[in-house]
Design a protein around this motif. Structure first.
Motif, PDB file in Angstrom:
ATOM      1  N   GLU A  50      -3.506 -44.714  53.494  1.00  0.00           N
ATOM      2  CA  GLU A  50      -3.008 -44.142  52.304  1.00  0.00           C
ATOM      3  C   GLU A  50      -1.742 -43.544  52.555  1.00  0.00           C
ATOM      4  O   GLU A  50      -0.531 -43.759  51.501  1.00  0.00           O
ATOM      5  CB  GLU A  50      -3.961 -43.229  51.556  1.00  0.00           C
ATOM      6  CG  GLU A  50      -5.060 -44.099  50.674  1.00  0.00           C
ATOM      7  CD  GLU A  50      -5.894 -43.385  49.933  1.00  0.00           C
ATOM      8  OE1 GLU A  50      -5.722 -42.175  49.227  1.00  0.00           O
ATOM      9  OE2 GLU A  50      -7.086 -43.996  49.864  1.00  0.00           O
ATOM     10  N   GLU A  51      -1.755 -42.708  53.238  1.00  0.00           N
ATOM     11  CA  GLU A  51      -0.459 -41.693  53.467  1.00  0.00           C
ATOM     12  C   GLU A  51       0.683 -42.480  53.902  1.00  0.00           C
ATOM     13  O   GLU A  51       1.867 -42.242  53.473  1.00  0.00           O
ATOM     14  CB  GLU A  51      -0.681 -40.738  54.883  1.00  0.00           C
ATOM     15  CG  GLU A  51      -1.734 -39.633  54.490  1.00  0.00           C
ATOM     16  CD  GLU A  51      -2.098 -38.806  55.613  1.00  0.00           C
ATOM     17  OE1 GLU A  51      -1.347 -39.283  56.660  1.00  0.00           O
ATOM     18  OE2 GLU A  51      -2.846 -38.059  55.670  1.00  0.00           O
ATOM     19  N   VAL A  52       0.324 -43.439  54.937  1.00  0.00           N
ATOM     20  CA  VAL A  52       1.531 -44.303  55.190  1.00  0.00           C
ATOM     21  C   VAL A  52       1.986 -45.020  54.017  1.00  0.00           C
ATOM     22  O   VAL A  52       3.325 -45.345  53.853  1.00  0.00           O
ATOM     23  CB  VAL A  52       1.237 -45.330  56.230  1.00  0.00           C
ATOM     24  CG1 VAL A  52       2.411 -46.078  56.971  1.00  0.00           C
ATOM     25  CG2 VAL A  52       0.954 -44.165  57.772  1.00  0.00           C
ATOM     26  N   ALA A  53       1.054 -45.814  53.437  1.00  0.00           N
ATOM     27  CA  ALA A  53       1.366 -46.689  52.193  1.00  0.00           C
ATOM     28  C   ALA A  53       2.334 -45.469  51.129  1.00  0.00           C
ATOM     29  O   ALA A  53       3.272 -46.233  50.586  1.00  0.00           O
ATOM     30  CB  ALA A  53       0.233 -46.967  51.453  1.00  0.00           C
ATOM     31  N   GLU A  54       1.821 -44.395  51.171  1.00  0.00           N
ATOM     32  CA  GLU A  54       2.895 -43.303  50.034  1.00  0.00           C
ATOM     33  C   GLU A  54       4.224 -43.433  50.705  1.00  0.00           C
ATOM     34  O   GLU A  54       5.126 -43.428  49.895  1.00  0.00           O
ATOM     35  CB  GLU A  54       2.004 -42.381  50.059  1.00  0.00           C
ATOM     36  CG  GLU A  54       2.224 -41.695  48.949  1.00  0.00           C
ATOM     37  CD  GLU A  54       1.271 -40.358  48.732  1.00  0.00           C
ATOM     38  OE1 GLU A  54       1.736 -39.092  48.832  1.00  0.00           O
ATOM     39  OE2 GLU A  54      -0.069 -40.654  48.926  1.00  0.00           O
ATOM     40  N   LEU A  55       4.415 -43.374  52.003  1.00  0.00           N
ATOM     41  CA  LEU A  55       5.651 -43.209  52.446  1.00  0.00           C
ATOM     42  C   LEU A  55       6.469 -44.265  52.034  1.00  0.00           C
ATOM     43  O   LEU A  55       7.877 -44.380  51.760  1.00  0.00           O
ATOM     44  CB  LEU A  55       5.497 -43.065  54.120  1.00  0.00           C
ATOM     45  CG  LEU A  55       5.029 -41.710  54.810  1.00  0.00           C
ATOM     46  CD1 LEU A  55       4.995 -41.927  56.125  1.00  0.00           C
ATOM     47  CD2 LEU A  55       5.904 -40.644  54.568  1.00  0.00           C
ATOM     48  N   GLU A 110      13.256 -53.077  55.746  1.00  0.00           N
ATOM     49  CA  GLU A 110      12.904 -51.833  55.637  1.00  0.00           C
ATOM     50  C   GLU A 110      12.399 -51.355  54.211  1.00  0.00           C
ATOM     51  O   GLU A 110      13.000 -52.210  53.094  1.00  0.00           O
ATOM     52  CB  GLU A 110      14.172 -50.948  55.787  1.00  0.00           C
ATOM     53  CG  GLU A 110      14.797 -50.882  57.008  1.00  0.00           C
ATOM     54  CD  GLU A 110      16.267 -51.836  57.081  1.00  0.00           C
ATOM     55  OE1 GLU A 110      16.723 -52.202  56.190  1.00  0.00           O
ATOM     56  OE2 GLU A 110      16.458 -52.588  58.340  1.00  0.00           O
ATOM     57  N   LEU A 111      11.844 -50.515  53.868  1.00  0.00           N
ATOM     58  CA  LEU A 111      10.992 -50.268  52.744  1.00  0.00           C
ATOM     59  C   LEU A 111      11.246 -48.644  52.537  1.00  0.00           C
ATOM     60  O   LEU A 111      10.833 -48.022  53.513  1.00  0.00           O
ATOM     61  CB  LEU A 111       9.669 -50.661  52.638  1.00  0.00           C
ATOM     62  CG  LEU A 111       9.069 -51.844  52.301  1.00  0.00           C
ATOM     63  CD1 LEU A 111       7.847 -52.030  52.405  1.00  0.00           C
ATOM     64  CD2 LEU A 111       9.849 -52.202  50.959  1.00  0.00           C
ATOM     65  N   ASN A 112      11.998 -48.076  51.666  1.00  0.00           N
ATOM     66  CA  ASN A 112      12.072 -46.441  51.551  1.00  0.00           C
ATOM     67  C   ASN A 112      12.614 -45.929  52.982  1.00  0.00           C
ATOM     68  O   ASN A 112      12.144 -44.932  53.353  1.00  0.00           O
ATOM     69  CB  ASN A 112      10.660 -45.765  51.533  1.00  0.00           C
ATOM     70  CG  ASN A 112      10.582 -45.424  50.077  1.00  0.00           C
ATOM     71  OD1 ASN A 112      11.633 -45.681  49.209  1.00  0.00           O
ATOM     72  ND2 ASN A 112       9.315 -44.999  49.821  1.00  0.00           N
ATOM     73  N   GLN A 113      13.699 -46.705  53.575  1.00  0.00           N
ATOM     74  CA  GLN A 113      14.120 -46.338  54.919  1.00  0.00           C
ATOM     75  C   GLN A 113      13.282 -46.529  56.117  1.00  0.00           C
ATOM     76  O   GLN A 113      13.702 -46.070  57.073  1.00  0.00           O
ATOM     77  CB  GLN A 113      14.651 -44.714  54.884  1.00  0.00           C
ATOM     78  CG  GLN A 113      15.587 -44.568  53.646  1.00  0.00           C
ATOM     79  CD  GLN A 113      16.809 -44.853  53.419  1.00  0.00           C
ATOM     80  OE1 GLN A 113      17.527 -45.233  54.417  1.00  0.00           O
ATOM     81  NE2 GLN A 113      17.446 -45.421  52.212  1.00  0.00           N
ATOM     82  N   TRP A 114      12.134 -46.971  55.761  1.00  0.00           N
ATOM     83  CA  TRP A 114      11.100 -47.135  56.827  1.00  0.00           C
ATOM     84  C   TRP A 114      11.437 -48.586  57.482  1.00  0.00           C
ATOM     85  O   TRP A 114      11.200 -49.467  56.800  1.00  0.00           O
ATOM     86  CB  TRP A 114       9.673 -46.846  56.594  1.00  0.00           C
ATOM     87  CG  TRP A 114       9.538 -45.590  56.634  1.00  0.00           C
ATOM     88  CD1 TRP A 114       9.435 -44.680  55.219  1.00  0.00           C
ATOM     89  CD2 TRP A 114       9.082 -44.366  57.367  1.00  0.00           C
ATOM     90  NE1 TRP A 114       9.282 -43.260  55.518  1.00  0.00           N
ATOM     91  CE2 TRP A 114       8.828 -43.222  56.940  1.00  0.00           C
ATOM     92  CE3 TRP A 114       8.868 -44.467  58.893  1.00  0.00           C
ATOM     93  CZ2 TRP A 114       8.674 -42.089  57.546  1.00  0.00           C
ATOM     94  CZ3 TRP A 114       8.637 -43.484  59.532  1.00  0.00           C
ATOM     95  CH2 TRP A 114       8.448 -42.376  58.924  1.00  0.00           C
TER      96      TRP A 114
END
Ligand code: AMP
Ligand code: MG
Length: 518
Positions: A50-55, A110-114
């Motif tokens: 979930e945390e990574v999804a949030e990122l 990329e999504l959100n710079q990731w």
């Protein structure tokens, strides 16, 4: 529900391969090749973070949608996503290997710079003799370990999710002539970027200075914003920052007892994050010569105690590849030589912290090295030892302190005679040293418990989760994921994972022996 919209910074700003057919080949003068994932026949979500999804800005309702499974397993192309495989080279086990590239990793953009990447998503022009796929066992290991490392405070790629592909893959797990069908899987992992030392080595080896410079400028502009210099100095500063980050990284590995297993230059991130979880392992009984990688059994190049030296060796290769942009050896040598002189005091300091010592004393180095000798002579569990050491009180006798540590020894009946006297001697010195600290027992214990984890992803733990998953049961993956989210907390409900490697795991494949087959 919000469907993610991908950005394409890497592919918009760098150079694409001109051939679009998917066949194995050398790809000159290009940073990447456009390539779509092989559509998995029946993707099934096994686990996500979930945390990574949030990122990534993925909403909770999106995570339970079929769109999530389709997009992040490679079944469907996301909005604006232009999937590609990166071109890079590398030194493998100390030898120049030429062009390698993403043989089974496909980047979605990329999504959100990731940067978002699927590992095990099918063949690419860089697949060489491989099939482009990944098996369930290695994918579970990558998914769990990335998240465990993050929560330990070790820089790493993160893992969003783990999927079964629904397709079988043939693997000869120990490279001993026993190929078998295994379940195929896909891990969706993220990083600031997946740029490796090997990306630079590729262009340097080809004498392609234009693409070398493009890559360096791209990397610096987007990921090293504190570099404001120009001309040659810019690339010197870049090397300096990669060296600093890499040193910090390997120090963290040594702190928690992590052995990467395949420190080839194509597996070294310029961000100083752990990347490419293959035949990695955790030290259980402390031994600097230990490596989990059977492929490296002869030379043990990537053994635990050799990791700092190998990191430096790898940085030399990066420096060599940046040389054409700098054309002076002296500034590069100064930076690389500093690695060696800086590592040792930083290591001693880190170990001092593991021992709960705040004041720095001249004899600390001796105290540390004699401890390391004792640890290996007595087959001592590294994680358990340091965790229990926090319970030692300043007012203990050496005998009492040793009593407190017995759970860390694999062969308790060996802690007699000379071995016992060595421990008593070391503990006497340690207790004297504790007297020189002003910190109370309670405060020291708190501080030590923040640097010495209670729970790490022991090799056998991952193997148990794999064995269950192969039977279609994924509960243990979730359980381990939960324990490892708080590795420094007591978590008495998970006490069973604060245990030495069980005897059955000592020589079991997957627990103490892993090959590069994944
Ligand atoms: P590794 O040591 O696992 O990081 O892999 C080294 C190189 O081999 C990289 O270029 C990988 O993309 C490639 N590779 C590893 N496994 C496979 C596979 N199953 N299919 C295609 N390429 C692979
Ligand atoms: Mg790799």
């Amino acid at each position: 529900m919000k469907t993610p919209i991908f950005q394409n910074q890497f592919t918009d700003q760098l150079v694409a391969d001109t051939i679009s057919n998917n066949y194995v080949r050398l790809v000159p003068a290009a940073h990447f090749s456009y390539i779509s994932p092989k559509i998995p026949s029946q993707p099934q979500l096994i686990h996500y973070s979930e945390e990574v999804a949030e990122l990534l800005g993925l909403s909770a309702d999106y995570l339970v949608s079929s769109d999530f499974v389709a997009l992040f397993s490679g079944q469907k192309t996301g909005t604006n996503s232009k999937p590609f495989a990166m071109n890079y080279a590398g030194h493998q086990f100390g030898n120049w290997a030429g062009q390698l590239g993403d043989g089974r990793a496909i980047n979605l953009g990329e999504l959100n710079q990731w940067s978002v990447q699927l590992k095990g998503a099918g063949p690419t022009p860089y697949s060489r003799r491989g099939d482009g796929f990944a098996v369930l066992r290695s994918s579970i290991r990558e998914h769990l370990c990335s998240e465990a490392m993050f929560h330990l405070g070790v820089p790493t790629t993160r893992s969003l999710a783990l999927f079964l592909s629904g397709d079988d893959v043939v693997r000869d797990m120990l490279y001993n002539g026993n190929p078998a069908l295994e379940k195929g899987a896909i891990v969706c992992r993220i990083a600031p970027s997946f740029i490796r030392f090997g990306n630079f080595e590729l262009f340097a080896s080809q004498g392609d200075l234009i693409n070398l410079q493009k890559l360096a400028d791209y990397t610096i502009t987007h990921y090293f914003p504190s570099i404001t210099s120009s001309g040659k100095q810019k690339y010197i500063d870049f090397l300096q920052q990669v060296v600093d980050r890499s040193l910090a990284l390997v120090l963290q590995w040594q702190r928690v007892g992590f052995v990467h297993g395949v420190m080839n230059t194509d597996n070294m991130s310029v961000h100083g994050i752990t990347i490419d979880y293959g035949p990695y392992g955790w030290l259980e009984d402390y031994h600097p010569d230990w490596t989990p990688n059977t492929t490296d059994r002869e030379n043990r190049r990537y053994r635990f105690g050799n990791q700092p030296d190998i990191m430096l060796w790898n940085l030399y290769q990066l420096a060599n590849s940046l040389y054409p942009l700098i054309e002076e050896t002296e500034p590069l040598e100064i930076i690389l030589n500093a690695f060696a002189t800086q590592y040792e005091p930083q290591y001693v300091n880190m170990m001092r912290n593991k021992l709960g010592l705040k004041v720095s004393k001249e004899d600390d180095q001796k105290l540390i090295y004699s401890l390391l000798d004792n640890l290996q002579q007595s087959e001592t569990d590294m994680t358990i030892f340091f965790r229990l050491l926090a319970n030692v009180s300043k007012t203990n006798t050496a005998e009492e302190a040793l009593e407190n540590l017995t759970f860390a020894f694999y062969q308790l009946n060996e802690i007699t005679g000379l071995t016992k006297s060595r421990w008593i001697l070391w503990l006497e010195q340690y207790l004297v040293r504790l007297q020189e600290e002003s910190t109370s027992d309670t405060l020291r214990q708190q501080q030590m418990n923040q640097i010495n984890p209670k729970y790490v992803l022991r090799n056998y733990m991952a193997q148990l989760a794999i064995d269950e998953a192969n039977q279609g049961n994924y509960a243990l993956i979730e359980e381990l994921y939960c324990v490892l989210k708080k590795p420094y907390d007591e978590q008495p409900e998970f006490e069973k994972w604060f245990a030495k490697r069980p005897d059955w795991a000592r020589t079991k494949v997957g627990c103490s022996m892993l090959s590069c087959s994944s």
